[in-house]
Write a protein that holds these residues in place. Structure first.
Motif, PDB file in Angstrom:
ATOM      1  N   GLN A  27      52.391  -6.209  56.377  1.00  0.00           N
ATOM      2  CA  GLN A  27      52.710  -4.983  57.092  1.00  0.00           C
ATOM      3  C   GLN A  27      51.894  -4.905  58.373  1.00  0.00           C
ATOM      4  N   LYS A  28      52.532  -4.562  59.455  1.00  0.00           N
ATOM      5  CA  LYS A  28      51.823  -4.409  60.737  1.00  0.00           C
ATOM      6  C   LYS A  28      51.061  -3.093  60.762  1.00  0.00           C
ATOM      7  N   GLY A  29      50.003  -3.054  61.567  1.00  0.00           N
ATOM      8  CA  GLY A  29      49.313  -1.807  61.816  1.00  0.00           C
ATOM      9  C   GLY A  29      48.135  -1.506  60.917  1.00  0.00           C
ATOM     10  N   LEU A  33      40.500  -5.675  58.161  1.00  0.00           N
ATOM     11  CA  LEU A  33      40.701  -6.953  57.492  1.00  0.00           C
ATOM     12  C   LEU A  33      40.792  -6.747  55.987  1.00  0.00           C
ATOM     13  N   GLU A  34      40.014  -5.814  55.458  1.00  0.00           N
ATOM     14  CA  GLU A  34      40.030  -5.543  54.021  1.00  0.00           C
ATOM     15  C   GLU A  34      41.413  -5.067  53.571  1.00  0.00           C
ATOM     16  N   GLY A  35      42.049  -4.213  54.369  1.00  0.00           N
ATOM     17  CA  GLY A  35      43.404  -3.746  54.049  1.00  0.00           C
ATOM     18  C   GLY A  35      44.403  -4.892  54.049  1.00  0.00           C
ATOM     19  N   LYS A  36      44.246  -5.795  55.004  1.00  0.00           N
ATOM     20  CA  LYS A  36      45.132  -6.955  55.076  1.00  0.00           C
ATOM     21  C   LYS A  36      44.883  -7.905  53.909  1.00  0.00           C
TER      22      LYS A  36
END
Length: 131
Positions: A27-29, A33-36
């Motif tokens: 998902q973009k936005g 980095l932790e969320g990714k």
């Protein structure tokens, strides 16, 4: 393959022609980095066939894989499958720094999947001319 495309775009196009594959694109936005990373771990747990731009971090290293490809029948903490790293390069030949980069990615990836066997794949622009 068209040389006007970047190497990752060529690979995504090829994988999208495989009707039985699940290709995960993050998902973009997401700001961190932790969320990714959380997205990556969830896609791995869900068993996506191909994961694009997986975020990895193991201090002091961090990076984004071009692709992670699921390998059924090679058990890991995830189940009866694990992932291999596929990296694409616009260079015509692989360089030593590419191998070092992949080794770092493997260290980061294996923190999650614990798989002692690993294989890396580097796809160069020269190989794209052959397909």
């Amino acid at each position: 393959c068209s040389l006007e495309r970047t190497a990752p775009e060529t690979a995504i196009s090829w994988w999208n022609t495989k009707k039985t594959m699940t290709v995960f694109v993050p998902q973009k936005g997401l700001a961190t980095l932790e969320g990714k990373q959380l997205q990556l771990w969830q896609a791995m747990r869900d068993g996506a066939d191909v994961i694009y731009q997986g975020a990895l971090k193991l201090s002091p290293f961090q990076g984004y894989t071009d692709f992670l490809k699921k390998v059924p029948g090679r058990p890991s903490k995830l189940g009866d499958y694990s992932y291999e790293i596929y990296d694409t390069k616009l260079a015509q030949t692989a360089k030593p720094t590419h191998a070092v980069q992949l080794n770092c990615y493997n260290e980061m990836l294996n923190e999650r999947q614990i798989n002692p066997y690993w294989q890396d794949w580097i796809r160069t622009r020269e190989q794209d001319k052959e397909t």
